[in-house]
Design an enzyme around this catalytic site. Structure first.
Site, PDB file in Angstrom:
ATOM      1  N   GLU A   1      17.550  91.060   2.450  1.00  0.00           N
ATOM      2  CA  GLU A   1      17.966  89.853   2.939  1.00  0.00           C
ATOM      3  C   GLU A   1      18.759  89.822   4.373  1.00  0.00           C
ATOM      4  OE1 GLU A   1      19.300  87.670  -1.093  1.00  0.00           O
ATOM      5  OE2 GLU A   1      20.799  89.326  -0.389  1.00  0.00           O
TER       6      GLU A   1
HETATM    7  C1  TNX Z   1      20.073  88.946  -4.364  1.00  0.00           C
HETATM    8  S1  TNX Z   1      18.220  91.231  -4.783  1.00  0.00           S
HETATM    9  C2  TNX Z   1      20.934  90.071  -3.580  1.00  0.00           C
HETATM   10  C3  TNX Z   1      22.029  90.079  -3.727  1.00  0.00           C
HETATM   11  C4  TNX Z   1      22.879  89.213  -4.653  1.00  0.00           C
HETATM   12  C5  TNX Z   1      21.841  88.695  -5.850  1.00  0.00           C
HETATM   13  C6  TNX Z   1      22.452  87.552  -6.738  1.00  0.00           C
HETATM   14  C7  TNX Z   1      19.072  91.607  -3.716  1.00  0.00           C
HETATM   15  C8  TNX Z   1      18.746  92.750  -3.127  1.00  0.00           C
HETATM   16  N1  TNX Z   1      20.256  90.909  -2.995  1.00  0.00           N
HETATM   17  O1  TNX Z   1      22.884  90.242  -2.458  1.00  0.00           O
HETATM   18  O2  TNX Z   1      24.108  89.395  -5.219  1.00  0.00           O
HETATM   19  O3  TNX Z   1      20.837  88.270  -5.337  1.00  0.00           O
HETATM   20  O4  TNX Z   1      21.876  87.504  -7.861  1.00  0.00           O
END
Ligand code: TNX
Length: 587
Positions: free
Chosen positions: A380
């Protein structure tokens, strides 16, 4: 579950969540008596009467209900183990009773002795037996338990063989890890009262026969996000205990995120003094000193669990930018962040000081991490695009490789160049992922954590009091019914290192809440990682899992009493030595 002042565990029958102390979470909409979902679930819906029942019919129904409620729990069968063992050969004529004068004897190697001591420590509180541990060159199971390191068993680095006969128990393995896993199996074959922390009267009978067991995948893990909310060392150690019970062997700690930096780095003290002082909401945050971290690592190692630390880069870094603004793209410290958005922060990939920072942080982390795997995050980072992103990841990968460690990254790092041994943690919600499949063709291996099956922060049902639902609801069946070996298209099973269940903690603030989301889904993921595919069977799993409710309740562990699991209507309430048996709670 509540705990009485005397310490005896009790189930609260009008609650679906059992928790030690007063903080039980009730999601049962109908507070009336005798309507526990587990009872209703096991018996099916009760048809409405079309006419007034007679007194005799009412009496018969009451008698039936009482018999059900008071029925002795079914004896434990050799196959009642989670995760399901590879091969089980019951011998009902071979049952063995653990007696007050039983002895545990191990091979002379210190590692075998450590497994024997661990077993004794598990069995002493509830039995009240002394269970002395001794060693011998060729341990014999003379009306006791022998833990034998034996190359000839030939069950790999984690397998074990358990033989229960009328004359004793013999647990053998090539490694101490195998013995440790065998100890967890042995523990599950004793009655649930073995989880009591005080001595109780019980017939400590082990079912006879032989179990031969090895794992399907070498990596079986869970992740705890200690960044969104900080958790005390004791909470983390208790999570380690839960992993050990189900033969998981990796604990991934998500140590840094926008809301907090949780691991001390001597060369950058403000990461923790400034970056560690916040968490989601108004909490005080916190961080682990290097000594704290070492304590977690060694407690886990004693349970044959490797800690995989994650420093999430280049995104998810607001807490680092608050502490060291030179890492920020505009060189201005942002305000601390205690919300739950993602994707807005990043370290400056065009500034050399960023790479000095990365080298310092991973250098210090590598020095206190005995495991080979270091996790670099990579998820992300929405504002670092294209070649800027892949270039950053490639430099960080090289820094980790030069430290002699193996890099793990969330699957977003897939487009970056391969480095030796690289592992991608796949968290997609749809098994079609050509970019990840391409990285696998270039040499990467996968840890599989599908968001819609393995994410422990997803709610079970719409009324789950905490958690998210962006990847869907995950009830126990959803957590169980998938296959890590074939889940991602065009990725062969040989490239799958294993499975991991991540627990993100934006909405999780306490140990009880961690456990509520972990149990009973963690055992489902554990079984996918450990058990041969041929044993996969929802009906069998749900009935084996049901027997764990009384165990958790007895141990004071919170869990979600998922309605699709046929939990025993009345858990065994152990009788404490010298204390009158508590009245069974009949609603
Ligand atoms: C996605 S999955 C994220 C996290 C969040 C989560 C909440 C991933 C690698 N990153 O930063 O906490 O969703 O479900």
């Amino acid at each position: 579950m509540t705990t009485t002042p005397a310490g005896e565990p009790h189930f609260c029958h009008n609650r679906r969540e059992y928790t030690p102390g007063a903080a039980a979470v009730s999601t049962n909409p109908s507070p009336g008596p005798a309507t526990t979902p587990e009872v209703a679930g096991a018996a099916g819906p009760i048809p409405l009467p079309t006419q007034e029942p007679t007194a005799a019919a009412l009496a018969r129904a009451a008698e039936r209900a009482a018999t059900d409620l008071l029925a002795a729990p079914a004896p434990i069968q050799l196959a009642d183990v989670v995760p399901a063992p590879r091969d089980v050969r019951p011998d009902p004529a071979g049952n063995w009773r653990l007696s007050p004068d039983a002895v545990i004897v191990a091979s002379t190697e210190p590692a075998a002795l450590a497994a024997a001591v661990h077993l004794a420590e598990l069995l002493r509180p509830a039995t009240g037996y002394p269970l002395p541990v001794t060693d011998a060159a060729t341990p014999q199971a003379d009306d006791g338990i022998a833990l034998v390191l034996d190359q000839a068993v030939g069950l790999g680095t984690e397998g074990y063989r358990l033989d229960v006969t009328t004359s004793g128990v013999r647990l053998s393995a090539v490694t101490a890890t195998g013995l440790f896993h065998g100890v967890q199996t042995l523990r599950q074959l004793l009655p649930p009262a073995i989880e009591s922390t005080v001595p109780v009267t019980e017939a400590w009978i082990l079912p006879g026969g032989t179990i031969t067991d090895t794992p399907r995948f070498p990596y079986r893990g869970a992740m705890l996000d200690v960044a969104r909310h900080f958790f005390a060392i004791e909470d983390v150690l208790r999570v380690v205990d839960h992993l050990a019970r189900y033969k998981l062997n990796h604990l991934h700690l998500h140590l840094t995120d926008d809301q907090g930096w949780r691991i001390a780095v001597d060369s950058r003290p403000k990461l923790t003094t400034v970056g560690g002082a916040t968490e989601v909401g108004d909490g005080p945050g916190g961080f682990y000193t290097k000594a704290d971290y070492a304590r977690i690592v060694s407690y886990a190692a004693d349970r044959h669990i490797t800690v995989v630390p994650e420093i999430d880069l280049p995104g998810h870094t607001n807490s680092a930018l608050v502490a060291y603004p030179e890492l920020a793209p505009d060189k201005i410290a942002p305000p601390p962040y205690t919300g739950t958005d993602v994707g807005f922060s990043y370290v400056d990939p065009t500034d050399e000081r960023t790479y000095d920072f990365v080298a310092d942080v991973f250098g210090e982390l590598a020095a206190i991490t005995p495991g080979r795997l270091l996790h670099i995050g990579g998820d992300e980072a929405f504002k670092v695009k294209g070649e800027l992103y892949t270039g950053f990841v490639e430099r960080v990968q090289r820094i980790v490789a030069e430290l002699g460690k193996t890099v793990v990254g969330w699957h977003q790092v897939a487009p970056a160049a391969h480095v030796d041994g690289r592992v991608l943690q796949w968290w997609g919600t749809n098994g079609e992922d050509p970019t990840t499949a391409d990285a696998v063709r270039r040499g990467a291996r996968l840890v599989i954590s599908p968001g819609n099956h393995a994410y422990l922060d997803m709610k079970y049902a719409p009324d789950t009091p905490i958690g998210h639902d962006w990847a869907g609801l995950i009830d126990v069946r959803k957590a169980y019914d998938w296959d890590p070996g074939t889940h991602v298209a065009d990725v062969p099973e040989e490239a799958v290192l294993g499975v991991e269940a991540p627990l993100w903690t934006e909405s999780v603030t306490s140990l009880a809440e961690i456990e509520l989301l972990l149990l009973p889904r963690l055992p489902a993921i554990a079984e996918l990682g450990w058990s041969p595919r041929a044993t996969h069977d929802w009906a069998g799993f749900r009935s084996r899992l049901a027997g764990h409710g009384p165990r958790w309740a007895t141990a004071g562990i919170t869990f979600h009493a998922a309605p699709e699991i046929p939990w025993p209507a009345v858990p065994a309430i152990p009788q404490q030595h010298g204390v009158p048996h508590p009245d069974p709670i009949i609603p």
